[in-house]
Design a protein around this motif. Structure first.
Motif, PDB file in Angstrom:
ATOM      1  N   LYS A 230      56.806  86.482  25.449  1.00 39.78           N
ATOM      2  CA  LYS A 230      56.261  86.739  26.938  1.00 39.78           C
ATOM      3  C   LYS A 230      54.964  87.040  27.062  1.00 39.78           C
ATOM      4  O   LYS A 230      55.187  86.578  28.242  1.00 39.78           O
ATOM      5  N   MET A 231      54.232  87.052  26.066  1.00 43.95           N
ATOM      6  CA  MET A 231      52.898  86.919  26.255  1.00 43.95           C
ATOM      7  C   MET A 231      52.342  85.480  27.108  1.00 43.95           C
ATOM      8  O   MET A 231      51.595  85.934  27.732  1.00 43.95           O
ATOM      9  N   GLU A 232      52.576  84.916  25.544  1.00 50.55           N
ATOM     10  CA  GLU A 232      52.245  83.273  26.243  1.00 50.55           C
ATOM     11  C   GLU A 232      53.342  82.497  25.492  1.00 50.55           C
ATOM     12  O   GLU A 232      53.126  81.910  25.305  1.00 50.55           O
TER      13      GLU A 232
ATOM     14  N   MET C   1      35.822  85.160  34.722  1.00 48.34           N
ATOM     15  CA  MET C   1      35.048  84.700  34.046  1.00 48.34           C
ATOM     16  C   MET C   1      35.931  85.346  32.532  1.00 48.34           C
ATOM     17  O   MET C   1      36.336  86.753  32.417  1.00 48.34           O
ATOM     18  N   ASN C   2      35.099  84.119  31.550  1.00 42.56           N
ATOM     19  CA  ASN C   2      36.307  84.297  30.524  1.00 42.56           C
ATOM     20  C   ASN C   2      35.386  85.378  29.434  1.00 42.56           C
ATOM     21  O   ASN C   2      34.355  85.520  29.277  1.00 42.56           O
ATOM     22  N   GLY C   3      35.854  85.241  28.593  1.00 43.92           N
ATOM     23  CA  GLY C   3      35.128  86.295  26.961  1.00 43.92           C
ATOM     24  C   GLY C   3      34.087  85.956  27.227  1.00 43.92           C
ATOM     25  O   GLY C   3      33.243  86.458  26.659  1.00 43.92           O
ATOM     26  N   PHE C  46      39.150  93.700  22.940  1.00 41.33           N
ATOM     27  CA  PHE C  46      40.170  92.279  21.736  1.00 41.33           C
ATOM     28  C   PHE C  46      40.862  93.874  20.721  1.00 41.33           C
ATOM     29  O   PHE C  46      40.182  93.180  20.083  1.00 41.33           O
ATOM     30  N   ASP C  47      41.924  93.911  20.610  1.00 40.36           N
ATOM     31  CA  ASP C  47      41.607  94.245  19.396  1.00 40.36           C
ATOM     32  C   ASP C  47      43.351  94.027  18.458  1.00 40.36           C
ATOM     33  O   ASP C  47      42.929  94.196  17.557  1.00 40.36           O
ATOM     34  N   GLN C  48      43.038  92.518  18.461  1.00 36.74           N
ATOM     35  CA  GLN C  48      44.099  92.277  17.651  1.00 36.74           C
ATOM     36  C   GLN C  48      42.890  90.635  16.523  1.00 36.74           C
ATOM     37  O   GLN C  48      43.123  90.106  17.766  1.00 36.74           O
ATOM     38  N   LEU C  49      43.171  90.697  15.835  1.00 38.17           N
ATOM     39  CA  LEU C  49      42.296  90.237  15.010  1.00 38.17           C
ATOM     40  C   LEU C  49      43.087  89.513  14.737  1.00 38.17           C
ATOM     41  O   LEU C  49      44.024  89.696  13.884  1.00 38.17           O
ATOM     42  N   SER C  50      42.844  87.801  14.572  1.00 33.00           N
ATOM     43  CA  SER C  50      44.611  87.046  13.952  1.00 33.00           C
ATOM     44  C   SER C  50      44.325  86.599  12.620  1.00 33.00           C
ATOM     45  O   SER C  50      45.346  86.289  12.022  1.00 33.00           O
ATOM     46  N   VAL C  51      43.210  85.484  12.710  1.00 34.77           N
ATOM     47  CA  VAL C  51      43.059  85.126  12.049  1.00 34.77           C
ATOM     48  C   VAL C  51      41.805  84.151  11.458  1.00 34.77           C
ATOM     49  O   VAL C  51      40.840  84.276  12.730  1.00 34.77           O
ATOM     50  N   ILE C  52      41.128  84.644  10.549  1.00 34.41           N
ATOM     51  CA  ILE C  52      39.696  84.244  10.398  1.00 34.41           C
ATOM     52  C   ILE C  52      39.990  83.072   9.273  1.00 34.41           C
ATOM     53  O   ILE C  52      41.260  82.960   8.161  1.00 34.41           O
ATOM     54  N   THR C  53      39.036  81.652   9.446  1.00 29.97           N
ATOM     55  CA  THR C  53      39.813  80.321   9.126  1.00 29.97           C
ATOM     56  C   THR C  53      38.243  80.094   7.989  1.00 29.97           C
ATOM     57  O   THR C  53      36.748  80.525   8.958  1.00 29.97           O
ATOM     58  N   SER C  69      43.755  90.303  23.489  1.00 28.72           N
ATOM     59  CA  SER C  69      43.408  91.292  23.832  1.00 28.72           C
ATOM     60  C   SER C  69      45.174  91.462  24.716  1.00 28.72           C
ATOM     61  O   SER C  69      45.469  90.392  25.441  1.00 28.72           O
ATOM     62  N   TYR C  70      45.546  92.400  24.318  1.00 25.93           N
ATOM     63  CA  TYR C  70      47.377  92.823  24.912  1.00 25.93           C
ATOM     64  C   TYR C  70      47.144  93.237  26.323  1.00 25.93           C
ATOM     65  O   TYR C  70      48.264  92.745  26.777  1.00 25.93           O
ATOM     66  N   ARG C  71      46.341  94.150  26.488  1.00 26.61           N
ATOM     67  CA  ARG C  71      45.853  94.774  27.732  1.00 26.61           C
ATOM     68  C   ARG C  71      45.909  93.746  28.597  1.00 26.61           C
ATOM     69  O   ARG C  71      46.480  93.346  29.816  1.00 26.61           O
ATOM     70  N   LYS C  72      44.790  92.165  28.388  1.00 28.13           N
ATOM     71  CA  LYS C  72      44.168  91.365  29.101  1.00 28.13           C
ATOM     72  C   LYS C  72      44.607  89.899  29.040  1.00 28.13           C
ATOM     73  O   LYS C  72      44.454  88.931  30.164  1.00 28.13           O
ATOM     74  N   LYS C  73      45.891  89.654  27.590  1.00 30.99           N
ATOM     75  CA  LYS C  73      46.179  88.540  27.969  1.00 30.99           C
ATOM     76  C   LYS C  73      45.525  87.235  27.805  1.00 30.99           C
ATOM     77  O   LYS C  73      45.817  86.687  28.022  1.00 30.99           O
TER      78      LYS C  73
END
Lengths: 382, 197, 167
Positions: A230-232, C1-3, C46-53, C69-73
């Motif tokens: 739903k989000m992306e 304007m993006n992050g 931006f509350d979710q850290l997805s991955v560190i490569t 970011s969950y709120r701003k998608k």
């Protein structure tokens, strides 16, 4: 009488740890004071092997990551490479892909229910779950010839079209499954022993869950409405009508209920796909023509060059696998083999939260909470 | 070119009824027992006792739960209702190796897990058998070139039956189990004291 | 304007360059400033850290962080470039607890040290393993074997005679 704390080892060979996972527990009598998770007993070096194989040869390795539901793993990798190379996928192939992935989601949740209840001591559900799983695996065998590790997806489509007689059999399976889910809910949901063992066990609040990086049904059981479909949205999900199942109580029972509801939503999605799948003329024949050498029309796979070299660049793409957010970070340097493939697996990131969830509980509660996180060791250790 | 179709309903395996006296004698299995006994240079009385022990062993093999990776899921599928291995006597999977006599090594054996698998094997009491299931346990499988995978479990423990496949279908599992039963049927005097390991 | 552009406006000295990584805003950061930048990123929701490569190139190492970011998608990608001889960067465990195991895995397989990490030990390979496998100069020819020591912990050596049945 003075008592001491001692260290208990739930070793790698244990019937309830869903594979080879080891817990080192510091116990005070029956209560767990600290829990340390030891991983790596199934580390097979998949990421290093990716640098030695071409893009197409790596697809079977992605099956073996989360081996219970192998189709979404294939899709996450294939989607990353397609974004990097800018390949277009025909519409019918997208429908077939989503059909396979949602069917696999049902299979995964059946195995989850079976093994969770087997750990809690009830052996009926695993018998029922595997019986339904056999029917679904026969469908998969009709589709691509393999029962568990499919390698069905290719970069630019799928390997073959749906065989004849697949849709009627799928309809039979779906009608049957609808009744069975109701049966299972009647059997399990109101059971007092089950409720006592699952309610208020393994509580983790929403902010902490997000901070730990949990995703998927484990996060939706804490009230956070985060579903990547739903989000992306990717593939044909914007055209489908379904809802993300969210439960606000943050305990094991909520995580279990999220998955049971997801099975119903997957059946709903499958019905929509079967009703609206575009007919065979949307396959590559009209758009992409006829192969020059043999005169045969191209099948659901688009024209895929024999030597595939995507342009140099990096991409991170993620999908909603049955266990959470599965992502592939692919780095290409313009040759036929990837330079680096990093796999962000949902089980690895969900497992980080176990030590927090489990402090202060007893060992059977650890097993109940751990069962609802739904971990597969092939995914954790890669 | 037209595709070729084979109508498999027309083929039916038919077992001929034994007609002559010699065929009837062959059918009972006594001749093969006598020939086998003569080949092993044993007395017929002792070989009959051997047959009884072997029958008792092969009819109730209890496996130990040592499924490591993907093949373990096919082990669970083989043990469930559709392809039932309880009809071969493997009713219960014992959690403790001290109570088991068969070990299915199902899944990839990594370098870190290898000493634990070896210890599990050493903890099982005699007589014991090992079935290596899947290509990862046979020779390292698709992960042969990896730095962390042991190239076949027969580098650390002796194996009786190899079942190929990735993962092998439940029908292949059952075929491998039947092969093991045939092997146990032909074991002799030495198996009682574990002298053939 | 993006992050990424927002970051460049608020902390212009830390951001080396901005760009796009196939639909996601990308910002390359100086390695000394990763902690203040990460706190600003967390404030920007931006509350979710997805991955560190971690990636090993011939002349440098790179560490790449993906945020959502969950709120701003919205997505955001941060990239840090380290030198080849002794790669080290600050750890983000004080801000995101999920970074704990992701950084341990990067240390284990690629060999990048994270200063300030509470427990930087190997996670997927046993303690005592020689080398970092995902580096390009890892020696794949020598086999290392693992045996169990007296207190139950792993001992790694290149000599497998106690474990193997035959040469």
């Amino acid at each position: 009488m003075e008592t001491d704390e001692f260290i208990l080892n739930m070793g790698p060979v244990h019937p309830s740890t869903h594979g080879v996972l080891r817990f080192k527990l510091r116990m005070d009598g029956e209560i767990i004071k600290d829990c340390q998770v030891v991983l790596g007993y199934l580390h097979r070096g998949t990421e290093k092997l990716a640098e030695m194989k071409t893009y197409l040869q790596f697809i079977p390795y992605t099956d073996r990551l989360d081996y219970i539901s192998a189709m979404p793993n294939n899709y996450a990798y294939v989607k990353a490479v397609e974004e990097l190379a800018g390949t277009e996928v025909p519409l019918r192939a997208e429908y077939i892909r989503v059909l396979a992935m949602e069917l696999n989601r049902i299979v995964n949740h059946l195995v989850f229910m079976g093994s969770l209840l087997l750990d809690l001591g009830a052996s009926t559900m695993i018998m029922y779950g595997f019986r339904e799983r056999e029917k679904a695996l026969q469908l998969f065998e009709m589709l691509c010839g393999a029962r568990m590790t499919f390698s069905y997806f290719r970069i630019g489509g799928v390997r073959e079209d749906l065989p004849e007689g697949f849709i009627p059999k799928l309809n039979e399976f779906m009608n049957d499954m609808e009744k069975r889910i109701t049966d299972y809910e009647d059997l399990i949901n109101g059971n007092e022993i089950f409720l006592m063992r699952m309610k208020n066990i393994g509580v983790i609040s929403a902010e902490e869950a997000i901070n730990y990086g949990m995703t998927g049904p484990s996060l939706r059981g804490s009230g956070v409405n985060y579903d990547i479909r739903k989000m992306e949205p990717y593939s044909i999900y914007p055209d489908l009508d379904f809802k993300a199942c969210v439960y606000p109580e943050c305990d094991s029972y909520a995580r279990y209920m999220v998955r049971v509801d997801e099975m119903r939503e997957s059946l709903h999605i499958l019905r929509q796909i079967v009703d609206t799948i575009p007919e065979s003329n949307v396959i590559a024949t009209q758009k992409y023509g006829v192969a020059p050498m043999t005169g045969m029309p191209y099948t659901a796979q688009t024209y895929f060059p024999r030597i595939f070299t995507p342009p140099a660049g990096e991409v991170y793409s993620r999908i909603e696998a049955p266990k959470g957010e599965l992502g592939f970070y692919v780095v290409s340097d313009g040759t036929t083999k990837p330079y680096r493939v990093k796999i962000r697996s949902p089980s690895f990131c969900n497992l980080t939260a176990i030590p927090k969830m489990v402090v202060g509980l007893k060992i059977p509660d650890l097993i109940a909470a751990f069962g609802t996180i739904d971990v597969v060791l092939g995914d954790v250790d890669r | 070119m037209d595709p070729v179709t084979i109508d498999t309903t027309k083929f039916k395996p038919v077992r001929r009824k034994p007609e002559t006296a010699l065929e009837k004698l062959e059918d009972t299995g006594l001749i093969s027992t006598v020939l086998a006994a003569r080949e092993r240079k044993g007395l017929i009385l002792l070989t009959t006792i051997d047959q009884v022990f072997n029958w008792a062993r092969l009819s109730s093999l209890w496996p130990v739960t040592s499924g490591l990776a993907c093949c373990a899921i096919e082990m669970m599928a083989t043990a469930m209702a559709h392809h039932d291995i309880a009809r071969f006597g493997m009713e219960i999977f014992r959690a403790s190796p001290r109570q088991a006599d068969l070990m299915f090594v199902a899944g990839t054996v990594t370098k870190r897990m290898a000493p634990r698998v070896k210890k599990l094997y050493e903890m099982m009491p005699d007589p014991k058998w090992v079935i290596s299931v899947g290509s990862c346990a046979n020779t390292g499988g698709p992960y042969h070139e990896s730095y962390a995978v042991l190239k076949g479990v027969d580098n650390i423990i002796p194996v009786d039956v190899y079942i190929p496949g990735c993962p092998p279908r439940p029908e292949a599992w059952l075929y491998g189990i039947i092969q093991l039963r045939e092997k146990i049927k032909n074991e002799g005097y030495g198996a009682k004291w574990g002298l053939n390991k | 304007m993006n992050g990424a552009e927002e970051l460049k406006q608020s902390l212009p000295s830390s951001v080396i360059s901005t760009g796009m990584q196939i639909n996601k805003p990308l910002a390359v950061i100086k390695k000394e400033d990763i902690l203040p930048v990460a706190s600003k990123v967390k404030e920007m929701d931006f509350d979710q850290l997805s991955v560190i490569t971690g990636i090993d190139y011939q002349d440098r190492f790179e560490v790449i962080y993906n945020f959502f970011s969950y709120r701003k998608k919205e997505n955001l990608v941060l990239k840090v470039i380290l030198d080849h001889d002794s790669p080290a960067v600050d750890s983000l465990t004080s801000l995101w607890k999920g970074a704990d195991w992701l950084e341990r895995e990067t240390y284990d397989l690629v060999g990048i040290k994270f200063t300030g990490h509470p427990n930087l030990t190997r996670i997927l390979l046993p303690e005592g393993w020689q080398g970092h496998p995902l580096r390009k100069d890892y020696d794949m020819d020598t086999e290392q074997f693992v045996t169990i020591g007296e207190d139950g912990e792993d001992i790694v050596s290149t000599d497998g005679s106690k474990l193997l049945r035959r040469k």
